[in-house]
Design a protein around this motif. Structure first.
Motif, mmCIF file in Angstrom:
data_model
loop_
_atom_site.group_PDB
_atom_site.id
_atom_site.type_symbol
_atom_site.label_atom_id
_atom_site.label_comp_id
_atom_site.label_asym_id
_atom_site.label_seq_id
_atom_site.Cartn_x
_atom_site.Cartn_y
_atom_site.Cartn_z
ATOM 1 N N ASP A 5 0.952 -1.133 0.018
ATOM 2 C CA ASP A 5 -0.060 -0.027 -0.217
ATOM 3 C C ASP A 5 0.957 1.322 -0.058
ATOM 4 N N PRO A 6 0.394 2.202 -0.168
ATOM 5 C CA PRO A 6 1.435 3.670 -0.932
ATOM 6 C C PRO A 6 1.566 4.073 0.647
ATOM 7 N N ASP A 7 0.917 4.046 1.820
ATOM 8 C CA ASP A 7 1.391 4.611 2.828
ATOM 9 C C ASP A 7 2.764 3.776 3.402
ATOM 10 N N LEU A 8 2.588 2.310 3.221
ATOM 11 C CA LEU A 8 3.677 1.507 3.621
ATOM 12 C C LEU A 8 5.021 1.949 2.902
ATOM 13 N N LEU A 9 4.874 1.937 1.580
ATOM 14 C CA LEU A 9 5.732 2.286 0.782
ATOM 15 C C LEU A 9 6.358 3.715 1.147
ATOM 16 N N THR A 10 5.750 4.691 1.476
ATOM 17 C CA THR A 10 6.119 6.031 1.814
ATOM 18 C C THR A 10 6.846 5.833 2.971
ATOM 19 N N ALA A 11 6.618 5.012 4.038
ATOM 20 C CA ALA A 11 7.377 4.849 5.353
ATOM 21 C C ALA A 11 8.676 4.130 5.140
ATOM 22 N N ALA A 12 8.628 3.303 4.122
ATOM 23 C CA ALA A 12 10.000 2.655 3.702
ATOM 24 C C ALA A 12 10.854 3.587 3.140
ATOM 25 N N VAL A 13 10.519 4.386 2.190
ATOM 26 C CA VAL A 13 11.169 5.400 1.651
ATOM 27 C C VAL A 13 11.680 6.324 2.748
ATOM 28 N N GLU A 14 10.752 6.666 3.522
ATOM 29 C CA GLU A 14 11.431 7.841 4.686
ATOM 30 C C GLU A 14 12.430 7.093 5.355
ATOM 31 N N ARG A 15 12.254 5.669 5.680
ATOM 32 C CA ARG A 15 13.174 5.077 6.496
ATOM 33 C C ARG A 15 14.567 4.572 5.939
ATOM 34 N N PHE A 16 14.524 4.153 4.860
ATOM 35 C CA PHE A 16 15.469 3.517 4.111
ATOM 36 C C PHE A 16 15.967 4.110 2.896
ATOM 37 N N GLY A 17 15.242 5.191 2.388
ATOM 38 C CA GLY A 17 15.518 5.972 1.290
ATOM 39 C C GLY A 17 14.930 5.196 0.061
ATOM 40 N N ARG A 18 14.975 5.964 -1.074
ATOM 41 C CA ARG A 18 14.599 5.432 -2.241
ATOM 42 C C ARG A 18 14.911 3.769 -2.784
ATOM 43 N N ALA A 19 16.303 4.267 -2.687
ATOM 44 C CA ALA A 19 17.138 2.859 -3.167
ATOM 45 C C ALA A 19 16.959 1.669 -2.292
ATOM 46 N N GLY A 20 16.897 1.928 -1.038
ATOM 47 C CA GLY A 20 16.720 1.024 -0.060
ATOM 48 C C GLY A 20 15.412 0.434 -0.056
ATOM 49 N N ALA A 21 14.480 1.266 -0.147
ATOM 50 C CA ALA A 21 12.942 0.643 -0.168
ATOM 51 C C ALA A 21 12.902 -0.135 -1.456
ATOM 52 N N THR A 22 13.355 0.200 -2.614
ATOM 53 C CA THR A 22 13.451 -0.663 -3.947
ATOM 54 C C THR A 22 14.004 -1.882 -3.656
ATOM 55 N N GLU A 23 15.263 -2.067 -2.915
ATOM 56 C CA GLU A 23 15.987 -3.108 -2.697
ATOM 57 C C GLU A 23 15.034 -4.118 -1.755
ATOM 58 N N ILE A 24 14.133 -3.510 -0.831
ATOM 59 C CA ILE A 24 13.242 -4.027 -0.083
ATOM 60 C C ILE A 24 12.124 -4.910 -0.745
ATOM 61 N N VAL A 25 11.651 -4.256 -1.659
ATOM 62 C CA VAL A 25 10.811 -4.561 -2.469
ATOM 63 C C VAL A 25 11.308 -5.927 -3.528
ATOM 64 N N ALA A 26 12.433 -5.660 -3.869
ATOM 65 C CA ALA A 26 13.247 -6.560 -4.876
ATOM 66 C C ALA A 26 13.399 -8.082 -3.851
ATOM 67 N N ILE A 27 13.959 -7.826 -2.641
ATOM 68 C CA ILE A 27 14.234 -8.884 -1.826
ATOM 69 C C ILE A 27 12.789 -9.848 -1.769
ATOM 70 N N ALA A 28 11.803 -8.922 -1.491
ATOM 71 C CA ALA A 28 10.237 -9.787 -1.140
ATOM 72 C C ALA A 28 10.164 -10.665 -2.397
ATOM 73 N N GLY A 29 10.159 -9.953 -3.456
ATOM 74 C CA GLY A 29 9.967 -10.704 -4.773
ATOM 75 C C GLY A 29 10.861 -11.788 -4.954
ATOM 76 N N TYR A 30 11.956 -11.459 -4.966
ATOM 77 C CA TYR A 30 13.289 -12.666 -5.188
ATOM 78 C C TYR A 30 12.991 -13.848 -4.287
ATOM 79 N N TYR A 31 12.838 -13.630 -2.912
ATOM 80 C CA TYR A 31 12.968 -14.615 -1.893
ATOM 81 C C TYR A 31 11.538 -15.416 -2.039
ATOM 82 N N ARG A 32 10.464 -14.829 -2.426
ATOM 83 C CA ARG A 32 9.289 -15.370 -2.938
ATOM 84 C C ARG A 32 9.572 -16.392 -4.162
ATOM 85 N N LEU A 33 10.131 -15.911 -5.060
ATOM 86 C CA LEU A 33 10.717 -16.872 -6.171
ATOM 87 C C LEU A 33 11.197 -18.082 -5.820
#
Length: 184
Positions: free
Chosen positions: A138-166
Motif C-alpha cells: 500500500d502507498p502509505d507503507l511504501l512511503t514509510a519505507a522510503v522515509e526510513r531506508f531511502g528510495r534505493a533501500g525501499a526498492t531493494e526491500i521490494v526486490a528482496i520480497a519478490g526474489y525470495y518469494r521466487l
C-alpha cells in the motif's frame, strides 16, 4: 524395491546426471560468494540460463546491497515467514543473528507472528509480508519505507520480497522445504 525418489524438478547436490551446461552454472554459483550451490539453485538447474540469471540477481541483493546486513536479513526472514518457507528462514536466521538482529525481531518474522512496534524492523517486516503475500504494497507503507531506508533501500526491500518469494517457489517445487526451526 525402489531407490530414493527424485524431486520433480532440479538436481541432487551430487549433480548426478547433470549436463555440461548445468555443471557450468553450478560451478559458477559455487565459485561465487555463496561458496556452494544451495538447494534453490539445484531446483532451478533444469533451466541453466534461468538459474544463472536468477542467482546473479540474488548475488546483487545479498552481497552488494546498500542495506545494512541486519536490515537485509530481516527482510529475507520476513519474506520467508510470509511465504512459509522454512528452508529459507532456517538458512537466514543464523545469518541475521550474526548480523546483530535481536531475537525478538527474528521471532517476529515467523509465520503467524504478531506485529511488532520496534522501528525500523516493523516497517521492514510489514512491507515484505505485504509484497510477498499480495504482490504489492500500500502507498502509505511504501512511503514509510522510503522515509526510513531511502528510495534505493525501499526498492531493494521490494526486490528482496519478490526474489525470495521466487526462491521459495523453487524450494517447494524441488522438494527442499523443511519445517521452521526458530530456536538456535
Amino acid at each position: 524395491m525402489t531407490g530414493p525418489s527424485k524431486p520433480p524438478i532440479g538436481l541432487p547436490a551430487s549433480l548426478e546426471g547433470a549436463t555440461r551446461e548445468q555443471r557450468r552454472v553450478a560451478e559458477l554459483i559455487a565459485s561465487g560468494p555463496r561458496g556452494s550451490v544451495p538447494s534453490p539453485f539445484l531446483a532451478m538447474l533444469d533451466a541453466p540460463p534461468l538459474a544463472e540469471a536468477i542467482q546473479a540477481v540474488g548475488a546483487v541483493l545479498r552481497f552488494s546491497s546498500i542495506l545494512p546486513d541486519a536490515e537485509r536479513e530481516i527482510a529475507i526472514l520476513a519474506t520467508a515467514g510470509a511465504v512459509r518457507c522454512g528452508y529459507e528462514w532456517n538458512y537466514h536466521a543464523p545469518i541475521a543473528r550474526a548480523a546483530g538482529v535481536a531475537e525478538a525481531v527474528v521471532a517476529a518474522t515467523l509465520p503467524d507472528a504478531f506485529g511488532m512496534e520496534d522501528e525500523p524492523a516493523a516497517t521492514l517486516i510489514r512491507l515484505c509480508r505485504r509484497v510477498a503475500s499480495e504482490g504489492e504494497s500500500d502507498p502509505d507503507l511504501l512511503t514509510a519505507a522510503v522515509e526510513r531506508f531511502g528510495r534505493a533501500g525501499a526498492t531493494e526491500i521490494v526486490a528482496i520480497a519478490g526474489y525470495y518469494r521466487l526462491l521459495a517457489g523453487f524450494i517447494k517445487a524441488g522438494g527442499f522445504d523443511q519445517p521452521f526451526s526458530p530456536f538456535p
